[in-house]
Design a protein around this motif. Structure first.
Motif, PDB file in Angstrom:
ATOM      1  N   GLU A 142       0.932  -1.105  -0.220  1.00  0.00           N
ATOM      2  CA  GLU A 142      -0.087  -0.039  -0.031  1.00  0.00           C
ATOM      3  C   GLU A 142       0.887   1.511  -0.039  1.00  0.00           C
ATOM      4  O   GLU A 142       2.014   1.324   0.726  1.00  0.00           O
ATOM      5  CB  GLU A 142      -0.916   0.109   1.152  1.00  0.00           C
ATOM      6  CG  GLU A 142      -1.830  -1.057   1.322  1.00  0.00           C
ATOM      7  CD  GLU A 142      -1.225  -2.522   1.859  1.00  0.00           C
ATOM      8  OE1 GLU A 142      -2.003  -3.372   2.317  1.00  0.00           O
ATOM      9  OE2 GLU A 142       0.045  -2.360   2.146  1.00  0.00           O
ATOM     10  N   THR A 189      -0.156  -5.580  -3.223  1.00  0.00           N
ATOM     11  CA  THR A 189      -1.161  -4.737  -3.851  1.00  0.00           C
ATOM     12  C   THR A 189      -0.946  -5.038  -5.472  1.00  0.00           C
ATOM     13  O   THR A 189      -1.846  -5.057  -6.008  1.00  0.00           O
ATOM     14  CB  THR A 189      -1.215  -3.575  -3.612  1.00  0.00           C
ATOM     15  OG1 THR A 189      -0.006  -2.651  -3.872  1.00  0.00           O
ATOM     16  CG2 THR A 189      -1.349  -3.300  -2.302  1.00  0.00           C
ATOM     17  N   GLY A 211      -6.273  -4.686  -3.597  1.00  0.00           N
ATOM     18  CA  GLY A 211      -4.970  -3.951  -4.087  1.00  0.00           C
ATOM     19  C   GLY A 211      -4.878  -3.509  -5.619  1.00  0.00           C
ATOM     20  O   GLY A 211      -6.242  -3.436  -6.183  1.00  0.00           O
TER      21      GLY A 211
END
Length: 719
Positions: free
Chosen positions: A238, A251, A420
């Motif tokens: 992230e 992600t 994600g």
């Protein structure tokens, strides 16, 4: 079918529909017994594949469509062949109509490429009669064409014309097998298995980074004679905190985590004004002392500090050549990079809020508008990928210039975070309503749920495997080798309906000839070795198939057994990377001491009485030590260090092409990096590299470790 029947009363039509779409209706458990899949599981998995199956009428309609589905298309969704191997392609047209088929080659002829042309090769029709069919009220015939065996490797376009209409599809020509370089093929080479984030230096802001990776490779080559350094996945997490600590739940599998960037190594940092340089130094101040902190690694603090510094460097002007290189990188990565950077910018913008429905796809009008509004942040995250890619390339170049035969081995995770960037950008090619995992086995008797959305094999084929190809190409950039985690997933994956237990899933088949073939093609283009993690429950032919394609398997000393004892080293596979343990097990010193049993007891993970498990662990240790004694590798009263070294010398005698040595074993570390079956109960993927007492070991001091130097000497003495 409005109500789910018992497992032994699954309608025959539902079983047939599942079979047609590669959904297993039964499987063999780790105990060898056949297990029948529940009807509710079959229905849920078929629905996730885009095949309606919730009622009897839907099952019948879906089955009728499936029986004639390939006849509705003039050409298959994608054609994947091996170079030099005879192959044919079916072409469907109006019965009796003439048809012409040719392939347009992608960049096969340099002269044609310079002229903006692409070479055309006509296909020859084979005399193969197939009974015509009535499909959707049209009498359809099938013509069979031979694919030339001398087509060049690559991604080509297959065309077919008939009755004034034209169809086209992707034709992928893959290598028959990957070949190892002679220097790797002829003699076993060894390398380090490293969790990069855990190996900190005094200048790496509290978390091992890409500059540290380059240093590890140089030192391992010059002071140890190592030929590769294998690292955990460096894939993107992230852009905001908290950052998921697991490198196996990224992600995005395609792009890099900028937390691994060394800020000071970005060229523009050297040209910052005094004021901006002070801002960078101030950003680093809160995390500089983390390098010697024995506690869990704080990724969030590191990323907040680095992001603040990187935002300053981002504003620095770039020389003309640097700007041109950046623009070339952006153009090469194309829409995939733009979508990833857009997702990062929107994630920051929403600041933890749920994503509105109007932002659910990259090309939605609301996303286009927001991308323009957040253009500077989109550009920032695009730039981060460029500087990370540059530093990744430096690490590989450093490794090779230091004399390593392979260099850096990167790691490809099985899947991605369900919320994600990849799940958002590639949503059309992923199955929804199901999660990937593993069925029950002797180590995880409840099964495993990895909470990841799987590729939809039908959608992937219709897309010409482009999303899969693009991911592989980016991951393989500046890679000497690639480890594919759970490579068995290229054959079949365990799909679990949402909300169900991990044990209530089933296997879904993939076109392994396409999935593995494309992996081989992209790896050959990149000049990379491929190692497949082929542990777990699988059909025996799978390993043979991978070996036939030149993909190395994985052999772990603790798992390779014969007649109740360790497999003799001379019986190990040649096409494999051997190691004593894995990152999902305690380091060897801890395992020998039975600390994995103590840990699982503390965490409440045992399914048997602790005395039983502890006794079994002692017996396992005794069996392995006895084998070492019998081969003269240790004495009867060997110390822990001597046993650890002997286990590595044992594998040094195996014919395995590669031998991976975990860095934690070289310094006597005892703590696990990851404890399967836990989340917050254990600091998974946060344990810094330490010695036998848990005292931090910095990179600057690593190769001064007497224990490390002793093990290296033992490895090279047995070479």
């Amino acid at each position: 079918m409005s109500q789910t029947p018992p497992p032994d009363e699954i309608p025959a039509e539902l079983l047939e529909l599942a079979h047609v779409h590669g959904v297993r209706t039964e499987f063999y458990g780790f105990d060898g017994g056949a297990q029948q899949v529940r009807a509710s599981t079959l229905v849920a998995v078929l629905e996730a594949l885009g095949v309606p199956a919730t009622s009897r009428n839907q099952v019948q309609m879906s089955l009728a469509l499936a029986r004639d589905d390939e006849w509705r298309q003039a050409l298959p969704p994608t054609v994947v062949v091996r170079q030099g191997v005879d192959a044919t392609v079916p072409v469907h047209v109006n019965d009796g109509s003439a048809v012409q088929v040719w392939v347009e080659l992608d960049g096969a002829e340099p002269l044609a490429a310079r002229r903006g042309q692409r070479e055309r090769r006509d296909l020859t029709q084979r005399e193969v009669y197939v009974e015509p069919r009535m499909v959707d009220g049209r009498r359809t015939g099938r013509a069979t064409f031979a694919v030339p065996t001398d087509l060049p490797l690559g991604w080509h376009t297959l065309h077919a014309t008939s009755d004034g209409g034209e169809a086209k599809t992707t034709l992928v020509v893959t290598p028959q097998r990957l070949t190892l370089a002679p220097e790797v093929e002829q003699k076993q080479v060894w390398g380090l298995l490293v969790q990069l984030y855990s190996v900190r230096s005094r200048t790496s802001w509290g978390l091992g980074d890409l500059a540290d990776l380059a240093d590890i490779a140089w030192l391992a080559a010059h002071r140890g004679g190592a030929d590769f350094v294998a690292v955990n996945p460096l894939a993107a997490a992230e852009p905001t905190v908290p950052m998921t600590p697991s490198p196996y739940l990224p992600t995005s599998r395609r792009f890099l985590n900028p937390v691994y960037v060394r800020v000071e190594d970005i060229l523009e940092t050297a040209y910052l004004s005094a004021a901006d340089r002070s801002l960078v130094e101030w950003a680093a101040d809160p995390v500089r002392d983390l390098a010697t902190d024995p506690g869990p690694i704080d990724r969030d603090a590191v990323w907040e500090a680095k992001k603040a510094a990187l935002e300053v460097v981002f504003t620095a002007p770039r020389r003309a050549a640097r700007q041109a290189a950046y623009e070339e990188f952006v153009a090469e990565q194309g829409k995939g990079l733009r979508d990833y950077a857009t997702w990062c910018a929107i994630t920051e913008h929403l600041a933890g809020k749920d994503w509105p429905r109007e932002l659910s796809t990259p090309d939605a009008p609301a996303v286009v508008a927001l991308r323009e509004q957040l253009a500077e942040r989109v550009e920032f995250h695009t730039w981060l990928q460029w500087v990370a890619d540059e530093q990744k390339a430096v690490a590989q170049r450093t490794a090779r210039e230091a004399g390593m035969k392979i260099g850096i081995m990167h790691d490809l995770a099985v899947g991605v975070h369900p919320e994600g960037a990849d799940a958002w950008a590639n949503g059309a090619y992923l199955a929804r309503g199901v999660e990937v995992g593993a069925p029950p086995d002797m180590y995880n008797q409840q099964g495993q749920n990895w909470s990841q959305p799987p590729w939809n094999p039908r959608a992937l084929a219709k897309a010409g495997y482009a999303p899969y190809r693009d991911m592989l190409r980016t991951v393989l950039r500046s890679a000497g080798a690639l480890r594919a985690d759970h490579i068995l997933g290229l054959f079949r994956l365990w799909w679990i309906p949402g909300g169900s237990k991990a044990s209530a899933g089933t296997y879904v088949a993939y076109d392994h000839e396409a999935m593995v073939g494309i992996l081989c093609l992209e790896a050959q283009r990149a000049g990379a070795v491929v190692v497949g993690e082929d542990l777990g429950v699988f059909e025996p032919w799978v390993r043979d198939y991978l070996a036939d394609r030149g993909i190395l398997g994985t052999s772990v000393l603790w798992f390779e057994q014969e007649n109740g004892g360790p497999l003799p080293p001379e019986k190990y596979r040649h096409l494999a990377m051997a190691s004593v343990g894995t990152h999902d097990m305690p380091p060897t010193a801890g395992y020998l001491a039975g600390e994995h049993v103590d840990l699982r007891e503390r965490l409440g993970l045992l399914t048997e009485p602790v005395e039983v498990v502890r006794r079994r662990a002692r017996e396992e240790r005794e069996v392995f030590v006895r084998a070492l004694v019998e081969r003269g590798l240790v004495g009867e009263d060997a110390s822990e260090r001597e046993i650890v070294e002997a286990m590595h010398r044992y594998l040094r005698r195996a014919p395995s092409a590669l031998f991976g040595v975990q860095l934690v074993d070289m310094v006597g570390e005892r703590r696990s990096q990851n404890q399967p079956g836990t989340d917050q109960e254990y600091p998974n993927w946060k344990v810094p590299l330490g010695d036998a007492n848990g005292n931090p070991i910095l990179l600057e001091d690593l190769f001064e470790s007497q224990r490390l130097r002793s093990l290296i000497a033992a490895l090279n003495a047995d070479a």
